[in-house]
Scaffold this active site. Sequence first.
Site, mmCIF file in Angstrom:
data_model
loop_
_atom_site.group_PDB
_atom_site.id
_atom_site.type_symbol
_atom_site.label_atom_id
_atom_site.label_comp_id
_atom_site.label_asym_id
_atom_site.label_seq_id
_atom_site.Cartn_x
_atom_site.Cartn_y
_atom_site.Cartn_z
ATOM 1 N N CYS A 119 0.868 -1.131 0.043
ATOM 2 C CA CYS A 119 0.114 -0.158 -0.054
ATOM 3 C C CYS A 119 0.920 1.298 0.117
ATOM 4 O O CYS A 119 0.457 2.251 -0.335
ATOM 5 C CB CYS A 119 -0.995 -0.050 1.256
ATOM 6 S SG CYS A 119 -0.069 -0.231 2.730
ATOM 7 N N HIS A 139 -1.536 0.834 7.381
ATOM 8 C CA HIS A 139 -2.184 0.907 5.970
ATOM 9 C C HIS A 139 -1.770 2.534 5.658
ATOM 10 O O HIS A 139 -2.187 3.391 6.320
ATOM 11 C CB HIS A 139 -3.417 0.464 6.115
ATOM 12 C CG HIS A 139 -4.126 0.635 4.464
ATOM 13 N ND1 HIS A 139 -3.531 0.126 3.403
ATOM 14 C CD2 HIS A 139 -4.898 1.578 3.847
ATOM 15 C CE1 HIS A 139 -4.022 0.342 2.143
ATOM 16 N NE2 HIS A 139 -4.968 1.106 2.651
#
Length: 1334
Positions: free
Chosen positions: A180, A483
Amino acid sequence: MVAGPCSYPHPLTPGFQIENAGEEPRVLCIIQDTTNAKTVNERLTLNLPASTTVSKLFEDVALKAGYVNGSFHLAWGNMTDMVVLDQSSEMPLSDSGFEPGKKNFLQLTDKDGEQPQLASGESGTVDSSGLDDNTQDRFIGPLPRDGIVGCSNDYSSYSYASILKSETGYVGLVNQAMTCYLNSLLQTLFMTPEFRNALYNWEFEEGEEDPVTSIPYQLQRLFVLLQTSKKRAIETTDVTRSFGWDSSEAWQQHDVQELCRVMFDALEQKWKQTEQADLINQLYQGKLKDYVRCLECGYESWRIDTYLDIPLVIRPYGASQAFGSVEEALQAFIQPETLDGPNQYFCERCKKKCDARKGLRFLHFPYLLTLQLKRFDFDYTTMHRIKLNDRMTFPEELDMSPFIDVEDEKSPQTESCTDSGAENEGSCHSDQMSNDFSTDDAVDEGICLDSASSTERVLKPKSLLTFELFSVMVHSGSAAGGHYYACIKSFSDGQWYSFNDQHVSKVTQHLSSYHVDWALCSSHSSTNAYMLIYRLKDPSRNAKFLDAENFPEHIKRLVQKEKEAEEQEKRQREIERNTCKIKLLCMHPVKMVMMENKLEVHKDKTLREAVEMAYKLMDLEGLVPLDCCRLVKYDEFHEYLERSYEGEEDTPMGLLLGGVKSSYMFDLLLETRRPDQVFQTYKPGEVMVKVHVVSLKNETIASPVSVRAYLNQTVAEFKQLIAQATGLSADTMRVVLERCYNDLRLLYVPNKTLKAEGFFRSNKVFVESSDSADHQVTFTDSLLWKLLDRHGNTIRLFVSLPEQSPGLLANRTSYQKVGDESEDSFGGTKSSTKSVEAILEESTEKLKNLSLQQQQEQQDLGSSNSDSQNTSDVEHADSLSQEVSTAGTASDPENQLPSEERSDSDVNNDRSTSSMDSDILSSSHSSDTLCNADSGPIPLANGLDSHSITSSRRSKAHEARKETWDTAEEDSGTDSEYDDSGKSKGEAQYLYFRAEPYCQEDGSGDSHKCLLVHVDKRITLATFKQKLEPFVGVPSSQFKVFRVYANNQEFESVRLNETLSSFSDDNKITIRLGRALKKGEYRVKVYQLLVNDPEPCKFLVDAVFAKGMTVRQSKEELLPLLREQCKLDLSIDRFRLRKKTWKNPGTVFLDYHVYEEDINISSNWEVFLEVLDEPEKMKSMSQLAVLTRQWRPSRMKLELFQEVVLESSSVDELKEKLSELSGIPLENLEFAKGRGTFPCDISVLEINQDLDWNPKVSTLNVWPLYISDDGAVVFYRDKTEEPMELSEEERNELMKKESSRLLKTGQRVNYSPRKEKALKIYLDGGPTKDPGQD
């Protein structure tokens, strides 16, 4: 900083709202397309207003899935019974069972057995993104995404990589696993016009470099796909492959700012000698001055540094309050500090130490300004990394003019000085101008500056130092993991978008008068801004994105190439969606084994074409003609031929199979025939019956004959059908149905239908037709029932015999037991004080006499039964009628073991091992004695016979030996082979046993003796072992049975009373020689305790201890084992046995202790053996043996262990003993209890702080010590001894040594962070070069 495992933030965080949502609640619909094997794992999502009607939902699903509306059903996906939605309903979703704010799961299914129709893309309608369908191909359905691992979040199981481009018109990036951070940076670079345009202007020269390893080329391809692809998300694997990463790198977690640095370095290296060589510096590089100014004379020394990003502190070190805004953090960044007191600066002009001011000044800001918010810090209290979630606001437009000091350029007393005393800012991208601040070996992270004075640079007016925010990289999570995603403003339309891996959506920002007050600034959430990227507002430099018409020619060619590849991929997907994939089976006409494959046939192919494809797939050419093959519907589980397809050779397969489905409830069988045969017609509704013909005369059961019948047929009609197929007489026929395993039912009512009798799709019957008297007997007492019962319970086992098995099979004795032998026939019970030599001599003589007698009986028995010994037919192994009439005695004399002839002494010898099945005693540690039948006596570990040892060991006589056995059996977990009458429990029933010798070749070409055994699985293990005696060559008490599992793992079977019911056909068994345990005996693993060795626990031998044995007797047993197997020649008074718990030494066992009375013992018991340097000091259970270790702070060293024996649990006595041992004055002595598993190792750098020194207690058996058993570890020290002073270098070196030592001993380290892998991009395509060249 490392970004942890991906976990998406909630998409509807405050401040980020889906556009046009308003205040109306929304319904999240998650639809699974079950119409195709490729789409069954895909998910479509729709976030609709609650007022949307059900009919509108169908329209939206059709549009998103690419289907024709009305050609599919939607059903609730979380209900047991499928409830289909009414497509014509105009009711809103909120009134139709949908729950706003929650996930509503639906399934998209076939309608009327037909696959959904694909929507055509001819019409040119405009979608919400403003793109016309003529420029954007219509999606034909959910596409597979192979090899993609999603992040761990609520949406991780959904694949959006193949769904139509989102309504935003932007394409997402697939998260490979934990990439990510990479996706966020790539989207930011893509949305930067200047970077994207410059990348497009660079042209790849194919002859000079491999395109696979060219980073700029793969970035160029990725950007072209992001701009032109019609997919919702695309892969980044080609880009990461150009980095030199393999698939494991996708699981490595890294920081986005770290990646930015490394990627820019790699691009600079790749772009050398090109027009883009200085691109990174032109766009991202700024300059600052690091200075020190004397406060007395004004002299200033300085150096110029370059940077690619500015690291901003969130919370100053030691402060409890964080900066409230980016402006405050910037002001703190350039705020000078005063060097005074001991930190005074040596001024070159004053020639002395003076107060000075040290700081940084910005000289030049880059065109693209990157601010890193340093949210990751280290907590020195907990010694862990933490994330700072403090609120920090940042402006949409940032004026940097207050942070540039123009007066600095006018200073007359500035001078370039290498001895500036300034520290390099670790996160600044710096190049030092002096030789002292640069080395040839260092990695060049920036550009080389010329020596021009900064005063020559033309400064921008302050009004031109306004930057506009266009990218916010967000981190959600903690310092341990999280994330990344990016919120980016498009310079085309001024709209903000959220780029969250595969998902791209519009967002709106809530602006205050000055600051962007998003949720990204909130301290109430772990989701916050991590990197901010601003662009200078300069109309003369601000670029726009290149459109397709203005692409360079090489980019136009690349666009066309990627478009063709995507079209080819789409065509292939369409073929996949129309391909039926079904399991194909075929009985090989020569090998007669069932072959399996997968038939993939287009739904429009005819049955005739499918037969030809299956014929080639099964490789039957040359074995059987094509016209002798056909495909039939088949149920593999029930082995049932459902139907044949006569007259349907030209019917499409899609119609025959019921459409293209993700899975089928049936299979296809490629049936073959001989040219002279005719295929039988299989009609739907028929049942298949396998008929086995039974011969009572020969006691055989024939292979099955297949017969097809109807459930409404009567038993009488069914008998006629069988008579036609088998040629048997229907008048005398008996039919037995096996409804399930060994559930036999005689069909004796002629007019009863097969359905009423319990027939199903596939059935198994046994038929017998004879005029014997067995017809008149009750079925359960008949010979037929017994034959079928035996047949149903007989299993086939492969038994591997031991290589040391004595004698040949023909010469082996069956070890018939001699009766009327008294217990003392082995000479062990009458005198427990006999010498070892006398017992050994007497037992040897007895065993020799027994062996001669056995051989004579065997010869007599063998001469009278030679005929039965020669038979080898399995089905004729035993006469069934004789087996029934004798109620459990075998007809084969060689296998006969009459229990009434067994003596008590033999009963004692017939015990199996009590070790658990999980203990693999076949390892190299096993000390089981291998026995030879020709050598007379059966030796134990010490050379004595088994019974005499047990009798002599007992310290207390038991009047009733039977009671002793019962107790021992309960305690040891070893079953008795015999009942109370002395007869074998296994001989009462089920003695069917037949063995056929055969040789098995191993990989080396050598043959190994084995047995193919057919045995009734209801017999006990004890009986099974008795039956194996003639083949093994030793009594059952002298070998062990190991069951072989997968991967050749072997586990010993020890429960003699248990049957073989857990075994199944073709299971493997290994026989190993070695004495099995008697009742009350236990197999014990003996380990040596070496308290001062790096590995304090060392395996020695396997031994056998018995209930009633004293510790001294067990030590006597161990002495010869230790001499023979371990080369340890010990005196019985110079070693002790003690309790072992995992690796911890425990209670010291005294010589007079008795097992099971004073010491609890169990199967698989483990014990420590400790060699003593002096005679045993432990004489009583009231004493306490403590292991002590002196800590020497002045030498940073732990001395060796020394044992202290205490007479009580008094702390004062312990201190006195330690004082005597070490010479430390009593008043200066401090002690602490060790922690963890022995040897309780601890770092010498932490022992002073981590242990609880000098606890305020008077006895050892209370909190916090709890020392109440032997083996506790106690550290002690002299409190007046000063610790050694260590330099930083010495401390670091010692820390490395201690870490290495503690890791080797398996001890816990207080702070052991997860080992991080450095983020690297390999310019040569892979990590194969020397690491020093990186």
